[in-house]
Design an enzyme around this catalytic site. Structure first.
Site, short mmCIF file in Angstrom:
data_model
loop_
_atom_site.label_atom_id
_atom_site.label_comp_id
_atom_site.label_asym_id
_atom_site.label_seq_id
_atom_site.Cartn_x
_atom_site.Cartn_y
_atom_site.Cartn_z
N GLY A 22 41.11 44.72 34.05
CA GLY A 22 40.36 43.46 34.11
C GLY A 22 39.04 43.61 34.83
O GLY A 22 38.02 43.06 34.41
N ASP A 23 39.04 44.38 35.91
CA ASP A 23 37.79 44.60 36.66
C ASP A 23 36.81 45.42 35.83
O ASP A 23 35.60 45.17 35.86
CB ASP A 23 38.09 45.32 37.97
CG ASP A 23 39.05 44.55 38.85
OD1 ASP A 23 39.01 43.31 38.83
OD2 ASP A 23 39.84 45.19 39.57
#
Length: 313
Positions: free
Chosen positions: A254-255
């Site tokens: 996600g990052d």
């Protein structure tokens, strides 16, 4: 000029290849959602700055040394000699499923406060182009939450674009607690990033994206995991499928997605191109171990265009 300013806690990270209770060897690195994004942007040629607090200990020095080596500006971070650097433990439990244990209560990172963010906005020169904040920092306590509130306030006054990644963590707080903290920020947020199940943190509406746009958010980007991602804005809806790669480790994906998305924004790309870069950086993350270690530099973005098993000569 700082391209991106972000704030949060980065911890020393220990990764085992099996159940922690059985002992054995572990690899040691660092992990933190906001610093993962900062590293991703630095590798893509941007100028990120991270605001955070580490302890005056070896794990803290590992954090600071790693971020400096990756090109992240630590001008506005600090060391607290009275609290330890937090720890995070990853167990590779079943296939690509990891179990996470935190040791961060009372950590130096939880002592982040409003005064820590003011220097970045009071420094000579233009303000940061982007402010990136997450629900994780808000969940660390009253002072870290107030640091986020102050950063958002100062960024809005300075004309910076503000991005909120919901990044809900059940082990840190409940959905109700997260909603009470994050919803008041929405009138100041330009870009919201959330997974499908995180949208309920921000709104009770049956159709969340239009509701958030009506609340003043300019763009809502929804991550669907293996289903890709969708951008919603006043100009319409755009979807991009995920890139197909062997899945090794989903931690940090996600990052990585956020780093690619914000990199595209900084480069002035249109929505489809921003999403393309985001799903590409996300694919690099899931195809390699670690929170940030496999993130690409700019020259590597086209590597996934080669077929599986290909060799670049």
């Amino acid at each position: 000029m700082t391209d991106l300013l972000t704030l949060g806690e980065t911890m020393a990270a220990f990764r085992t290849t099996g159940p922690l209770r059985l002992g054995g060897t572990a690899s040691i690195s660092v992990a933190g959602s906001e610093s993962n994004v900062a590293i991703g942007l630095a590798r893509l040629g941007h100028r990120p700055a991270w605001v955070g607090v580490t302890g005056a200990d070896e794990p803290g020095e590992l954090v600071r040394r790693t971020l400096r080596a990756e090109g992240v500006d630590l001008t506005w971070s600090r060391v607290d000699a009275t609290a330890p650097t937090g720890l995070i433990l990853f167990e590779n439990r079943v296939a690509d499923i990891n179990r996470v244990t935190y040791h961060r209560a009372g950590s130096a990172g939880s002592r982040l406060g409003p005064a820590d963010v003011t220097g970045a906005f009071d420094a000579p020169g233009p303000p940061p182009r982007l402010l990136h904040v997450t629900g994780i920092t808000c969940a660390l306590g009253v002072e870290p939450y107030q640091a986020v509130v102050e950063a958002v306030r100062r960024a809005r006054a300075a004309g910076s674009t503000i991005c909120l990644d919901v990044n809900h963590r059940d082990r840190l707080w409940s959905v109700a607690e997260a909603a009470a903290a994050l919803r008041p920020l929405l009138p100041s947020i330009d870009l919201v990033i959330a997974s499908d199940d995180e949208l309920a943190v921000l709104t009770d509406a049956t159709d969340p994206a239009p509701a958030l746009l009506s609340a003043g958010v300019t763009e809502v980007v929804v991550k669907h995991g293996a289903g890709g991602a969708t951008s919603h804005s006043a100009t319409g809806t755009t979807h991009r499928p995920a890139r197909t790669v062997p899945v090794v480790d989903t931690v940090g994906a996600g990052d990585a997605f956020v780093a690619g998305l914000l990199s595209g924004w900084l480069d002035g790309l249109d929505v489809p191109a921003r999403l393309d870069r985001a799903v590409t950086t996300g694919a690099f993350a899931v195809a390699s171990r670690g929170d940030w270690e496999g993130l690409p530099d700019r020259a590597e973005l086209a590597l996934l265009d080669h077929g599986p098993g290909g060799t670049v000569r």
